[in-house]
Write a protein that holds these residues in place. Structure first.
Motif, mmCIF file in Angstrom:
data_model
loop_
_atom_site.group_PDB
_atom_site.id
_atom_site.type_symbol
_atom_site.label_atom_id
_atom_site.label_comp_id
_atom_site.label_asym_id
_atom_site.label_seq_id
_atom_site.Cartn_x
_atom_site.Cartn_y
_atom_site.Cartn_z
ATOM 1 N N GLU A 31 1.164 -1.589 -0.219
ATOM 2 C CA GLU A 31 0.370 0.335 -0.414
ATOM 3 C C GLU A 31 0.726 1.367 -0.113
ATOM 4 O O GLU A 31 2.277 1.466 0.912
ATOM 5 C CB GLU A 31 -1.190 -0.359 1.093
ATOM 6 C CG GLU A 31 -2.055 -1.226 1.495
ATOM 7 C CD GLU A 31 -2.569 -0.788 2.203
ATOM 8 O OE1 GLU A 31 -2.497 0.141 2.713
ATOM 9 O OE2 GLU A 31 -3.999 -1.566 2.514
ATOM 10 N N GLY A 32 0.324 2.504 -0.696
ATOM 11 C CA GLY A 32 1.118 3.056 -0.405
ATOM 12 C C GLY A 32 0.020 4.451 -0.888
ATOM 13 O O GLY A 32 -0.851 4.918 0.173
ATOM 14 N N TYR A 33 -0.018 4.826 -2.124
ATOM 15 C CA TYR A 33 -0.943 6.523 -2.356
ATOM 16 C C TYR A 33 -2.494 5.798 -2.323
ATOM 17 O O TYR A 33 -2.404 4.481 -3.314
ATOM 18 C CB TYR A 33 -1.161 7.417 -3.441
ATOM 19 C CG TYR A 33 -1.364 8.132 -4.048
ATOM 20 C CD1 TYR A 33 -2.631 9.152 -2.788
ATOM 21 C CD2 TYR A 33 -2.339 8.493 -5.158
ATOM 22 C CE1 TYR A 33 -2.863 9.544 -2.773
ATOM 23 C CE2 TYR A 33 -3.149 9.020 -4.712
ATOM 24 C CZ TYR A 33 -3.766 10.433 -4.103
ATOM 25 O OH TYR A 33 -4.564 11.130 -4.345
ATOM 26 N N GLU A 34 -3.916 6.190 -1.816
ATOM 27 C CA GLU A 34 -4.931 5.669 -1.920
ATOM 28 C C GLU A 34 -5.549 4.556 -3.185
ATOM 29 O O GLU A 34 -5.578 4.108 -3.077
ATOM 30 C CB GLU A 34 -5.593 5.815 -1.088
ATOM 31 C CG GLU A 34 -6.143 7.436 -1.841
ATOM 32 C CD GLU A 34 -6.772 8.161 -0.851
ATOM 33 O OE1 GLU A 34 -6.599 8.729 -0.290
ATOM 34 O OE2 GLU A 34 -8.210 8.884 -1.642
ATOM 35 N N GLU A 35 -4.742 5.730 -4.769
ATOM 36 C CA GLU A 35 -5.562 5.364 -5.403
ATOM 37 C C GLU A 35 -4.364 4.419 -6.562
ATOM 38 O O GLU A 35 -4.725 4.034 -7.429
ATOM 39 C CB GLU A 35 -5.556 6.723 -6.076
ATOM 40 C CG GLU A 35 -6.038 7.885 -5.874
ATOM 41 C CD GLU A 35 -6.738 9.207 -6.651
ATOM 42 O OE1 GLU A 35 -6.485 8.866 -7.566
ATOM 43 O OE2 GLU A 35 -8.516 9.781 -6.131
ATOM 44 N N ASN A 36 -4.180 3.956 -5.427
ATOM 45 C CA ASN A 36 -2.256 3.189 -6.425
ATOM 46 C C ASN A 36 -3.038 1.689 -6.791
ATOM 47 O O ASN A 36 -3.818 1.704 -5.261
ATOM 48 C CB ASN A 36 -1.624 3.140 -5.364
ATOM 49 C CG ASN A 36 -0.504 4.570 -5.479
ATOM 50 O OD1 ASN A 36 -0.565 5.200 -5.939
ATOM 51 N ND2 ASN A 36 0.548 4.353 -4.373
ATOM 52 N N THR A 37 -2.860 0.692 -7.518
ATOM 53 C CA THR A 37 -2.851 -0.250 -7.714
ATOM 54 C C THR A 37 -1.650 -1.424 -7.452
ATOM 55 O O THR A 37 -0.494 -0.737 -7.211
ATOM 56 C CB THR A 37 -3.128 -0.802 -9.827
ATOM 57 O OG1 THR A 37 -3.614 0.449 -10.046
ATOM 58 C CG2 THR A 37 -3.292 -2.044 -9.515
ATOM 59 N N VAL A 38 -1.991 -3.010 -6.259
ATOM 60 C CA VAL A 38 -1.194 -3.023 -6.126
ATOM 61 C C VAL A 38 -1.311 -4.177 -6.715
ATOM 62 O O VAL A 38 -3.323 -4.964 -6.165
ATOM 63 C CB VAL A 38 -1.546 -3.367 -4.182
ATOM 64 C CG1 VAL A 38 -0.405 -4.059 -3.866
ATOM 65 C CG2 VAL A 38 -1.002 -1.348 -3.925
ATOM 66 N N ARG A 39 -0.700 -4.755 -7.301
ATOM 67 C CA ARG A 39 -0.844 -6.789 -7.109
ATOM 68 C C ARG A 39 0.676 -7.758 -6.109
ATOM 69 O O ARG A 39 1.621 -7.063 -6.483
ATOM 70 C CB ARG A 39 -0.446 -6.818 -8.797
ATOM 71 C CG ARG A 39 -1.905 -6.537 -9.178
ATOM 72 C CD ARG A 39 -1.772 -6.242 -11.122
ATOM 73 N NE ARG A 39 -2.586 -6.117 -11.850
ATOM 74 C CZ ARG A 39 -2.388 -4.900 -12.470
ATOM 75 N NH1 ARG A 39 -1.622 -3.693 -12.270
ATOM 76 N NH2 ARG A 39 -3.522 -4.016 -13.176
ATOM 77 N N PRO A 40 0.018 -8.731 -5.776
ATOM 78 C CA PRO A 40 1.296 -9.706 -5.489
ATOM 79 C C PRO A 40 2.504 -9.525 -6.943
ATOM 80 O O PRO A 40 3.536 -9.378 -6.078
ATOM 81 C CB PRO A 40 0.538 -11.193 -5.631
ATOM 82 C CG PRO A 40 -1.250 -9.918 -4.925
ATOM 83 C CD PRO A 40 -1.127 -9.468 -5.536
ATOM 84 N N GLU A 41 2.346 -9.716 -7.932
ATOM 85 C CA GLU A 41 3.096 -9.906 -8.920
ATOM 86 C C GLU A 41 4.340 -8.604 -9.730
ATOM 87 O O GLU A 41 4.809 -8.635 -10.522
ATOM 88 C CB GLU A 41 2.675 -10.366 -10.406
ATOM 89 C CG GLU A 41 1.257 -9.364 -11.200
ATOM 90 C CD GLU A 41 -0.122 -10.011 -10.482
ATOM 91 O OE1 GLU A 41 -0.798 -10.052 -11.243
ATOM 92 O OE2 GLU A 41 -0.410 -10.726 -9.075
ATOM 93 N N ASP A 42 3.495 -7.534 -8.389
ATOM 94 C CA ASP A 42 4.482 -6.038 -8.503
ATOM 95 C C ASP A 42 5.863 -6.657 -8.455
ATOM 96 O O ASP A 42 7.070 -6.272 -8.595
ATOM 97 C CB ASP A 42 4.144 -5.514 -7.629
ATOM 98 C CG ASP A 42 2.417 -4.838 -8.360
ATOM 99 O OD1 ASP A 42 2.148 -4.022 -7.579
ATOM 100 O OD2 ASP A 42 2.013 -4.906 -9.390
#
Length: 650
Positions: free
Chosen positions: A416-427
């Motif tokens: 998690e970072g900025y609230e609108e950021n997309t977060v995926r495990p494969e990042d």
């Protein structure tokens, strides 16, 4: 990490400006052969800085060590780094820190601390390592001083420094180091070990200086001074400032700093910062929803006027010439170009992302095709010269010479970072893949243009984020260096006051999680990063709380707050240049930080003293340099950059 640009600060760590003091000793044990040299540095009204250097001459690493010492009445240890500290009955015991600290065979290890008081003396009254005397004597104190060094002579001069060399001293137990003295017999340089050369910096151009050198042994016995040498520094015409050296000093220049803060590129020249940096990271470039680098998108994000449109007047320009209405490049980019012309060793990188502009990173690196599109767009726009404003004047290596590389600032892969950021495990694995592609493309462009392009990345302090988002060994093969966040450990979003940039853990820390620079560094080193490839971040701003009761110690630390303190730019944040002028506050120090408290408002920040402590700590860890967020927080005199520069030069 490619080793062509790697340079550890360990080489300069031993040269901290410290003055050795004699030690009395306890009964000896001869099984390890290790010795400890105690030395002191800066002193102030209420305390002093000091260091223990463990030297291991043996053929095997010293994995388990215990240093015990006592201090004169009235002196005590305030904060300490690189060891675990215990105290009982006035006896201080130092043991390896939680991550371990092996003293290599034939090597050394340094432990730093800040002392409190000391008006009645600060030299340890007793000192042992593994129950043997710190000075290596067989039970009887060593009282024989080394012979005086021969020389010295000057081997090089610049407008701000003199390099000296001398003939080695001899001693019955071995020389532990040398002090360089000025004309007033004040120590201006200390060389721990057997090296017989030193550079004295911070001098005035075209001025005569007189120096002498004396040796000392592990017991603190000092030789007679050498014969004096008088040297004149070189003239300074102001046209070609001396490069700062090989260590990395990385500063972020913010695109938006030219507005409310009124901080222009020209200010970096005016306050002396530009001559003391190796890299500037320009913050920030953005990634659009198509996964490409852009300057301004259809939604109006970005600031082309600040980047390349604003006309600066003569008094606002680095070269002293005002921008013309019809020149093809203006704004910050043109000012950075002018700054590089004046400081040809300075490298400027474009930083991509940042807190609010990391939202499209995950999509942009999701597939091999999207990664190719992202990397090509960034390299073409900022390094090949295909910026829209250039009007077809692009081509390999042009870009008007503004940028020398790419800095990635994705906050944060798989976290998690900025609230609108997309977060995926494969990042995690996708970040590794895009970094590898950036490296490939930059090397290919370098082969075309004959230039060498930098690739770096801003990294988190949180060990959990490191585990979730980064394949550390693979990444480090492709980066020239990484910068690690050394701040924002706590802030006004929490319900109690705390440190935001403490070096060590502090007893009584209420959390909600415990952070420190030691923890942040250990997160990267233990997972495969070479300390020499880590540039550690320091803040030019402070974080504050209001509605804070004094608490049991009366200093406001770790106390409940009603909210963030009012700030001129946003709540809970203010720059050093403003905080240093607050009146009605009491200054406190601990763990390599400073804070101000007036009975209701609490500001944690860094000043010249704590900044020096942070640099000294980074040197003791063998790190690759210092990073600054952000350059607009310093004052017009360059107080913070001067402290960093002086500490790195020692």
């Amino acid at each position: 990490m490619r080793t062509t640009r790697r340079r550890s600060l360990a080489a300069v760590a031993a040269a901290a400006l410290l003055s050795p003091m004699a030690l009395t000793t306890a009964p000896a044990l001869a099984d390890t052969g290790a010795t400890v040299v105690y030395s002191e540095g800066a002193k102030w009204e209420t305390g002093y800085s000091a260091q223990f250097t463990i030297n291991n001459p043996g053929p095997a690493a010293l994995d388990d060590w215990t240093v015990r010492f006592t201090l004169p009445s009235g002196a005590s240890v305030g904060s300490l780094w690189n060891a675990t500290l215990a105290e009982s009955g006035g006896v201080y015991t130092l043991t390896p820190p939680s991550w371990g600290a092996s003293v290599p065979a034939g090597g050394s290890y340094s432990i730093g601390f800040n002392g409190v008081g000391g008006s009645g003396g600060t030299t340890p009254e007793t000192c042992t390592i593994n129950d043997a005397p710190c000075d290596g004597s067989p039970g009887e104190p060593d009282t024989e001083a080394p012979t005086a060094p021969g020389g010295p002579e000057s081997t090089a001069q610049t407008s701000g420094s003199v390099t000296l060399a001398w003939t080695a001293s001899t001693d019955d137990t071995g020389v532990a180091g040398y002090e360089v003295l000025d004309a007033d017999d004040q120590v201006v340089r200390n060389v721990v070990g057997t090296a017989t050369t030193a550079t004295v910096g911070g001098l005035t151009a075209d001025t005569e200086y007189t120096f002498r050198v004396r040796a000392y042994d592990a017991a603190g016995n000092k030789s007679a001074p050498s014969a004096p040498v008088t040297v004149r520094t070189a003239e300074d015409d102001g046209e070609n400032p001396d490069p700062v050296g090989d260590e990395r000093r990385v500063g972020y220049f913010t695109q938006w700093g030219i507005y409310d803060r009124g901080f222009l590129v020209d200010n970096l020249d005016d306050n002396g910062t530009a001559s003391k940096l190796t890299h500037i990271n320009y913050a920030f470039a953005n990634i659009n929803t198509n996964g490409e680098c852009f300057l301004v998108n259809q939604a109006g994000q970005g600031d082309a006027w600040a980047d390349y449109g604003r006309s600066f007047t003569a008094d606002q320009s680095v070269d002293g010439v005002g921008d013309a209405w019809d020149q093809d490049l203006r704004g910050n980019f043109n000012q950075l170009r002018e700054l590089k012309e004046k400081y040809p060793d300075l490298r400027v990188n474009i930083s991509i992302g940042g807190w609010t502009w990391s939202e499209n990173f995950s999509d942009a690196v999701l597939t091999a095709e999207s990664r190719e599109r992202l990397v090509d767009s960034c390299v073409d726009m900022y390094l090949r010269g295909n910026l829209p404003v250039f009007d077809g004047a692009g081509g390999p290596g042009s870009a008007y010479g503004v940028f020398d590389g790419i800095d990635l600032d994705w906050e944060w892969p798989a976290s998690e970072g900025y609230e609108e950021n997309t977060v995926r495990p494969e990042d995690r694995e996708n970040f590794t893949a895009v970094v590898d592609l950036f490296r490939e493309k930059l090397d290919a462009l370098g082969a075309e243009t004959g230039r060498d392009y930098t690739l770096s990345s801003f990294m988190p302090a949180d060990p959990e984020k490191v585990d979730l988002g980064y394949e550390v060994p693979q990444l480090m093969e492709d980066f020239d260096f990484i910068t690690v966040q050394g701040y924002d450990y706590h802030g006004g979003w929490e319900g109690n006051t705390n440190h935001q940039s403490n070096i060590t853990q502090v007893p009584g820390d209420p959390g909600p999680r415990t952070f420190s620079s030691e923890i942040a560094l250990e997160a990267w080193v233990s997972r495969g990063a070479d300390p020499a490839d880590i540039v550690f971040g320091v803040p030019y701003y402070g974080r504050g709380w209001t509605g804070v009761a004094p608490g049991p110690n009366g200093d406001g630390l770790f106390q409940a707050a009603t909210g963030p303190a009012p700030g001129p730019y946003e709540a809970g944040i203010d720059d050093f240049k403003n905080l240093k002028n607050l009146s009605g506050y009491t200054l406190h120090r601990d763990a390599g930080t400073a804070w101000l408290y007036n009975g209701s408002t609490f500001w944690q920040f860094d000043d010249a003293v704590s900044m020096t402590e942070k640099v000294d700590w980074a040197q003791s860890q063998g790190l690759g340099g210092i990073m600054i967020w952000s350059l607009d927080g310093d004052d017009s005199s360059g107080t913070l950059i001067n402290a960093i520069d002086s500490a790195l030069a020692d």
